[in-house]
Structure formats: structure tokens, C-alpha cells
Write a protein that holds these residues in place. Structure first.
Motif, PDB file in Angstrom:
ATOM      1  N   ASP A 132     -17.867 -26.674  29.052  1.00 59.15           N
ATOM      2  CA  ASP A 132     -16.732 -25.823  28.713  1.00 59.15           C
ATOM      3  C   ASP A 132     -16.449 -25.842  27.218  1.00 59.15           C
ATOM      4  O   ASP A 132     -16.119 -24.815  26.618  1.00 59.15           O
ATOM      5  CB  ASP A 132     -15.490 -26.272  29.483  1.00 59.15           C
ATOM      6  N   LEU A 133     -16.582 -27.023  26.607  1.00 60.25           N
ATOM      7  CA  LEU A 133     -16.349 -27.105  25.173  1.00 60.25           C
ATOM      8  C   LEU A 133     -17.380 -26.280  24.408  1.00 60.25           C
ATOM      9  O   LEU A 133     -17.051 -25.591  23.437  1.00 60.25           O
ATOM     10  CB  LEU A 133     -16.403 -28.566  24.726  1.00 60.25           C
ATOM     11  N   HIS A 134     -18.634 -26.334  24.883  1.00 57.44           N
ATOM     12  CA  HIS A 134     -19.677 -25.518  24.240  1.00 57.44           C
ATOM     13  C   HIS A 134     -19.372 -24.033  24.387  1.00 57.44           C
ATOM     14  O   HIS A 134     -19.475 -23.255  23.433  1.00 57.44           O
ATOM     15  CB  HIS A 134     -21.030 -25.845  24.867  1.00 57.44           C
ATOM     16  N   ASP A 135     -18.963 -23.645  25.595  1.00 53.24           N
ATOM     17  CA  ASP A 135     -18.681 -22.225  25.827  1.00 53.24           C
ATOM     18  C   ASP A 135     -17.505 -21.737  24.988  1.00 53.24           C
ATOM     19  O   ASP A 135     -17.490 -20.602  24.514  1.00 53.24           O
ATOM     20  CB  ASP A 135     -18.400 -21.986  27.314  1.00 53.24           C
ATOM     21  N   VAL A 136     -16.493 -22.595  24.806  1.00 55.83           N
ATOM     22  CA  VAL A 136     -15.310 -22.197  24.053  1.00 55.83           C
ATOM     23  C   VAL A 136     -15.610 -22.140  22.563  1.00 55.83           C
ATOM     24  O   VAL A 136     -15.235 -21.196  21.861  1.00 55.83           O
ATOM     25  CB  VAL A 136     -14.150 -23.172  24.335  1.00 55.83           C
ATOM     26  N   MET A 137     -16.306 -23.170  22.064  1.00 53.73           N
ATOM     27  CA  MET A 137     -16.496 -23.287  20.622  1.00 53.73           C
ATOM     28  C   MET A 137     -17.606 -22.398  20.092  1.00 53.73           C
ATOM     29  O   MET A 137     -17.550 -21.977  18.928  1.00 53.73           O
ATOM     30  CB  MET A 137     -16.808 -24.751  20.278  1.00 53.73           C
ATOM     31  N   GLY A 138     -18.616 -22.111  20.900  1.00 55.88           N
ATOM     32  CA  GLY A 138     -19.800 -21.427  20.392  1.00 55.88           C
ATOM     33  C   GLY A 138     -19.497 -20.092  19.736  1.00 55.88           C
ATOM     34  O   GLY A 138     -19.828 -19.862  18.566  1.00 55.88           O
TER      35      GLY A 138
END
Length: 460
Positions: free
Chosen positions: A228-234
Motif C-alpha cells: 500500500d505504501l508503494h502504491d500511494v507513494m509511487g
């Protein structure tokens, strides 16, 4: 003041079962002494004695039985520790027990005179003979792990008892009866010990499985958080990098629009910070409509001709959330890894399945193979939770196609968001909000500063 029984309540379930098993083994030793030594003590009280040795023979035999019981208790405890992997196998003690068992049994059977006058004393001696062999066989079984050897131990002791009885003058029918009794007695004791060990091992395995399940749940939550962090930050970081580079170029040309771009960078940074907090709390879901609008705005601002169709109405929240994450990841990678000039995003429902396709022309010549970045791995895991699939890779004509399929009606209880308790999405790019991020006409070559990979592999 320490309360009685608190030490027991503090024990784990496997520790309690192990303590019970150990006590049961010691209780079996007490049963052996009461059964064999009690009979000999009764003879001494009544003034009877087996054989011609008088009371001294009975006393000596009772001492030997007591020593055999103590040795059985020590070996049972140490064999239990060996079975649990805490100490080495007590090989010498097991050999010593075999020798002592044979000695006590031989002494007992040698006292049998086979005359009518000493019938009671002879019966007691034979009883001691059977009991010592039975408990000796069962205790030795604790030092074995091979089931065949465990089954062979009572049979071997029974055969040996019949041969020894015959060697001391017992008739063949009597020797067979003694062998049968030893077989049944040793089999019962052995089965009791083996079943106790099996129960203890099962309890430990169940406890280990529970711990493993707990560790897997923690690992799965960590993977979910990372995904989720990757999806949000990317996507947000890609846009921030893009707009920061644009602001630098405008500032170098002394254009006042640089201030506007840095204000947008500040807004995106604050929005990203808010979304990260929501991911940490586990309350974030992607909204498909907002993600489609945001993707179109960002790609158009980067000079990419983006066409979006869909989504169909009536899709469940889980399906929209899952496809929303796919749109966000795909748009991020078109910006970061490709040199696309055209991108088509389409959402439709076909035969009970919602299908999302993202097609762009940003694959350089000679590039091939499906994208296998961490972004795709996270998307596949997210879609798999609701029975979906993801395919991505070059089509061979200079284009890159990403296809996501999920059931149009998500299974009950499935979540494609941040986990249980996921609530309304916050911080999504509002429709039309991204059109002002970058002036139209800025090509994808102005993507993140320092980016050297121009291939359009979906590998965040």
C-alpha cells in the motif's frame, strides 16, 4: 505473597501436557513397584518365601525390583527430554536397563520351584517376572523412534521370556502362557508410553503451527503495508519529481509560473503525507473514478494523449478499489519508465468479469518480457484477494499492454483496500485537479530527474 498454583497457570499448554506426561511416566514406575514389590512384601509379612533361599531371597528380589523401578523412572524422564530434542539419547542407561531387566527377571524365575507346597510363592515370583519384563520393555520403547522397533520390543521380550522359562524347567504349555502374558502386558505398557509421546508431540506441533500462523499473519500485514505504501507513494513522488524539474526550468528562465509549480509540489507533498498516515492506520481505499480522472490529468499534463473510457456503473466497492490501484500503478509507470505519446485506458464488464486494460506506445525497440517489478507483484497479490488476475508485457508492435481482470461481483468479505476496516478513500486526486500540474505539451522526456531507464516496463 505467591499464590498457590500460579506457577501452573503461567505454563503454556504444551508445557502443561509435557509435565502431565512426565508425571504419568513416574506414576507408571510407582505402579510397577506396587505391583511387583507389594507382592514380595506380602510374602515376607505372611512368612512365606519363593524357592529355597528363604526370606533373604525375597528381600533381595524386592531390592532388585526397587532398583529397576528407579532406573525406569530416570530413563523415562531422560528419554522424554531426548524425544523433545533437549539432550542426547541415554544409550548407556538403556543398555543398563536391558541388563538389569534381564537380571531381575532371571532371578525371579529361578526362584520358582514348581511344587504344590510353594504354589503361592511361585505365583508371586512369576508375577514379578512378568511385571519387570513388561515395564522394562515399555521403558526401553521410549528410547526408540522407529515404529517397527517399538512394535518389535514387546514381541522380543515375550519370546525371550518364554525361552528363559523353558530353560529353567517350565513345561512348554506354561512357558507359552508366560510368553503370552508378557506380550499382552508389555504391549499395554508400550502402547501407553507411545500414545503419551504421540499426544505430547501433537500438542507441540499444534503450538508451533499456531506460532507459525501468527508469524505469517505479521509477515502478511507487513507485505500489505509495504504494498500500500508503494502504491500511494509511487505516483505522487513521480509527479512531484516531474513538477520540481519543471519548476527548476521555469526558475532558470525567470518565469513566474515556477512559484505556482512549487505551490503544487507543496500541495502534493502534504497530500502524500496525509495518505501515508491513512495507510499506517489501515483506512485507505482507491476510488476508481478518481484514479481514472487523476491518471488522465497527469498523463495529459505530461504531453501524453490519454483516452479513458468507463468505468461501468454498479461495480462493488472492492472491485473499484482493486482496479483503482491498478490504474494508479499503470499511470505511474507510464510516466517513470516509458516514452509514450499515446495511452488508452478502458474499463468494461465481460461475462461477469470487470476488465481493465492500459495500452500505450512507449516500448522502445528491442524491449521485451513482462514487467516483474514490485508494483506488479503487489497488484497481483491485491487482485488475487478477490479472485482477479493481472497480465502485463509488450505486445510486439512497440506497445505495452496491461490487463487486469476481477469478478464483477467481489466475494463476500473480500477486500482489495488496506485490509479489514478499510473505509472511504481520502486524499485521492479529484477529477480534473491534475490538469494543472504541468503545462500541456511537456513531453514524457521530462520525467523524474536522473531517470535513465526509458523502457516502459511496469516495474516501479
Amino acid at each position: 505473597m505467591r499464590r498457590p498454583g500460579r506457577w501452573w497457570r503461567r505454563k503454556s499448554t504444551p508445557a502443561k501436557v509435557e509435565a502431565y506426561t512426565r508425571w504419568s511416566f513416574h506414576f507408571m514406575v510407582l505402579v510397577e513397584f506396587v505391583t511387583a514389590g507389594g507382592q514380595l512384601l506380602g510374602l515376607l509379612v505372611r512368612g512365606e518365601h519363593p524357592g529355597a533361599g528363604g526370606p533373604g531371597a525375597a528381600t533381595a528380589l524386592m531390592v532388585l525390583v526397587a532398583g529397576h523401578c528407579v532406573l525406569c523412572g530416570v530413563i523415562a524422564s531422560r528419554s522424554l527430554d531426548w524425544q523433545r530434542g533437549r539432550r542426547a539419547k541415554p544409550v548407556r542407561l538403556l543398555w543398563a536397563l536391558g541388563v538389569v531387566t534381564a537380571g531381575v527377571a532371571t532371578t525371579a524365575v529361578s526362584l520358582v520351584e514348581h511344587d504344590r507346597a510353594g504354589r503361592d510363592a511361585d505365583g508371586t515370583a512369576l508375577g514379578v517376572y512378568v511385571v519387570v519384563l513388561a515395564f522394562g520393555a515399555g521403558t526401553i520403547t521410549l528410547g526408540l523412534r522407529d515404529r517397527r522397533r517399538m512394535l518389535a520390543s514387546p514381541a522380543g521380550f515375550a519370546a525371550g521370556s518364554g525361552l528363559v522359562a523353558s530353560a529353567f524347567g517350565m513345561a512348554a504349555p506354561g512357558a507359552l502362557i508366560v510368553a503370552a502374558v508378557v506380550l499382552l502386558s508389555a504391549g499395554f505398557v508400550t502402547a501407553t508410553y507411545v500414545l503419551s509421546l504421540w499426544l505430547l508431540n501433537v500438542v507441540h506441533e499444534l503450538d508451533e503451527a499456531r506460532e507459525t500462523r501468527t508469524r505469517l499473519a505479521v509477515a502478511e500485514e507487513r507485505l500489505r503495508f509495504g504494498r500500500d505504501l508503494h502504491d500511494v507513494m509511487g505516483r505522487n513522488l513521480a509527479v512531484i519529481a516531474l513538477k520540481s524539474e519543471l519548476a527548476v526550468q521555469l526558475a532558470q528562465r525567470e518565469r513566474p509560473e515556477a512559484v505556482t509549480q512549487m505551490v503544487e509540489v507543496q500541495r502534493l507533498a502534504q497530500e502524500t503525507q496525509r495518505e501515508v498516515r491513512e495507510v499506517v492506520r489501515g483506512y485507505r481505499e482507491a476510488d476508481l473514478n478518481s484514479e481514472l480522472a487523476g491518471a488522465k490529468g497527469v498523463l495529459t499534463a505530461a504531453g501524453i494523449d490519454c483516452t479513458v473510457t468507463g468505468p461501468p456503473v454498479g461495480l462493488p466497492a472492492q472491485v473499484q478499489s482493486a482496479l483503482g490501484w491498478v490504474v494508479r500503478e499503470a499511470a505511474t509507470n507510464v510516466l517513470r519508465h516509458g516514452d509514450a505519446r499515446q495511452c488508452v485506458v478502458n474499463v468494461r464488464v465481460l461475462e461477469g468479469r470487470a476488465v481493465l486494460t492500459v495500452d500505450n506506445d512507449g516500448v522502445p525497440d528491442g524491449a521485451g518480457g513482462p514487467g516483474r517489478g514490485s508494483g506488479l507483484v503487489g497488484l497481483r497479490e491485491r487482485l488475487a484477494e478477490i479472485g482477479g488476475t493481472l497480465r502485463a508485457g509488450p505486445t510486439g508492435d512497440g506497445r505495452f499492454l496491461l490487463t487486469a481482470e476481477v469478478p464483477s461481483s467481489a466475494p463476500a468479505g473480500a477486500t482489495a483496500g488496506a485490509g479489514p476496516g478499510a473505509g472511504p478513500r481520502a486524499g485521492a486526486v479529484a477529477p480534473g485537479a491534475a490538469e494543472s500540474l504541468v503545462p500541456t505539451g511537456l513531453g514524457a522526456q521530462t520525467a523524474a530527474p536522473g531517470s535513465t531507464d526509458s523502457r516502459n516496463e511496469v516495474t516501479s
